[in-house]
Design a protein around this motif. Structure first.
Motif, PDB file in Angstrom:
ATOM      1  N   GLU A 176      38.162 -15.386 -19.945  1.00 38.13           N
ATOM      2  CA  GLU A 176      37.723 -14.680 -21.033  1.00 38.13           C
ATOM      3  C   GLU A 176      38.781 -14.775 -22.456  1.00 38.13           C
ATOM      4  N   TYR A 234      37.242  -5.480 -21.889  1.00 36.98           N
ATOM      5  CA  TYR A 234      36.034  -5.711 -21.011  1.00 36.98           C
ATOM      6  C   TYR A 234      35.543  -7.317 -21.283  1.00 36.98           C
ATOM      7  N   LYS A 290      31.140 -11.313 -17.077  1.00 38.19           N
ATOM      8  CA  LYS A 290      30.421 -10.144 -16.761  1.00 38.19           C
ATOM      9  C   LYS A 290      30.393 -10.076 -14.975  1.00 38.19           C
ATOM     10  N   GLY A 345      33.358  -9.592 -13.086  1.00 33.92           N
ATOM     11  CA  GLY A 345      33.689  -8.032 -13.131  1.00 33.92           C
ATOM     12  C   GLY A 345      32.835  -7.312 -12.295  1.00 33.92           C
TER      13      GLY A 345
END
Length: 405
Positions: free
Chosen positions: A188, A219, A226, A229
């Motif tokens: 990220e 986030y 994602k 995550g």
């Protein structure tokens, strides 16, 4: 210092150690002290909380200040009593070693900080604000309540017995947290450098995700981030559940062990007696190995102050120790017939010492019952009118009542 005075001083400090430490159920004074200090801790914490409300403090400020000064004063007195009795709380250590063990222990530090910051501003007024911060440490005195009740004490025992498993699970969580933070930073950082600025940003995200804190200020936004995550969230649920499972299993084992101990105590085929060592007892100063107990009898425990010592061969007995002896119970086939005699007002034994009685060699007084108490008969025991004597004798005694055991 005379020997008698020294013995009284030792007896006083030994008794003080039994009072200030967690008391036995049959010691009402010691148990009362436990309840008293528990109440004082509760009052002090309630006062500390109520003092933060300006509305309440404006009305009851004087009362709250008085209660705080009284409870803190009791904490200081309690600390002094524990210093005075430390030699007998930590038996087997020298005077200074016992003091150092208590002063530098967790409970000793908490006891000191529970009252010392209250008085320090008197000597150092400039540090009053800093000292008030340290006063919040007195809340750790709640851990003392944990020692006064078996149900709360089970928590400490479970954590102590499962500490290795808990440490392993926490270590696994830390490894997962570190690895997930580095992975998320790598994925990220290019997409949102202002959010995932460094590895610490990833750690904050991993903490909020793995421990389900749910802040949501950091986030992932990339598809790979994602997906990563989601995977880490599933792993986090499992990892965090491990310590919970360990503690839950520990509670089940602990309560099962307590129930089994109670059940076995009722079924145990052994009888126990306790004897407190007095100044003239020959066992004082001897090691367990030197006692030479008869075959069929065992020394199972030694109560010294608040401690229960394992009676190893090199343990030496001290004045006022309580020794617990175990022996095989009397079988149904082994019957002993005793006789019970009540001493009336005109009985010639009234006022005499047991060693002066003209008792046949075939008789022995094994018990004296006086006013609801049971007295172990000794040579210097003086009989009184109204005593009830239990004798082991082979003679026929008029006016006696037979007892079969």
């Amino acid at each position: 210092m005379k020997q008698s005075t020294r013995e009284r001083w030792i007896a006083f400090r030994t008794r003080l150690a039994r009072i200030v430490e967690v008391g036995a159920a049959d010691d009402l004074f010691s148990r009362g002290y436990d309840f008293w200090i528990t109440g004082v801790i509760a009052v002090n914490l309630i006062v500390s909380v109520l003092s933060t409300f300006s509305e309440i403090y404006s009305v009851c400020g004087t009362v709250l200040d008085v209660l705080e000064s009284m409870t803190v004063g009791f904490f200081a007195a309690d600390y002094a009593l524990r210093l005075l009795s430390a030699r007998y709380i930590f038996s087997g250590k020298s005077e200074w070693s016992a003091l150092a063990k208590y002063v530098f222990s967790f409970s000793g530090i908490v006891d000191l900080l529970s009252f010392l910051p209250y008085y320090l501003p008197v000597f150092f007024p400039d540090g009053a604000v800093a000292f008030r911060i340290f006063r919040i440490i007195r809340i750790f005195r709640l851990f003392r309540i944990n020692a006064y009740y078996d149900s709360l004490n089970a928590i400490t025992e479970v954590l102590s017995k499962k500490k290795q498993q808990l440490a392993s699970s926490v270590f696994i969580i830390l490894i997962l947290m570190l690895s997930s933070s580095l992975c998320m930073y790598s994925v990220e950082h290019d997409a949102q450098p202002e959010v995932f600025q460094n590895a610490f940003s990833g750690i904050w995200w991993s903490v909020s995700t793995l421990l389900t804190v749910g802040y949501g200020d950091i986030y992932p936004i990339t598809p790979l981030g994602k997906a990563l995550g989601i995977l880490i969230s599933f792993l986090g649920v499992g990892m965090v559940a491990i310590p919970t499972g360990i503690i839950s299993a520990g509670f089940v084992e602990q309560y099962a062990r307590m129930q089994n101990s109670t059940r076995l105590a009722r079924e145990m085929d052994i009888n126990f007696i306790k004897i407190q060592l007095e100044p003239k007892d020959s066992w004082i100063g001897k090691s367990v190995a030197e006692l030479q107990l008869p075959h069929g009898m065992i020394l199972t425990a030694i109560h010294r102050a608040h401690e229960v010592l394992i009676p190893r061969g090199d343990v030496r007995l001290m004045l006022h120790d309580t020794v617990i002896l175990g022996a095989e119970p009397l079988s149904d086939r082994s019957r002993i017939y005793l006789k019970e005699i009540f001493l009336g007002d005109q009985n010639p034994w009234n006022g005499q010492l047991i060693r002066d009685l003209d008792i046949s060699r075939q008789s022995m007084i094994v018990m004296v019952k006086r006013g609801g108490r049971v007295i172990i008969p000794k040579g210097n025991t003086r009989l009184k009118a109204g005593d009830c004597l239990v004798l082991h004798t082979k003679l026929h005694l008029s006016g006696s009542t037979n007892i079969e055991i």
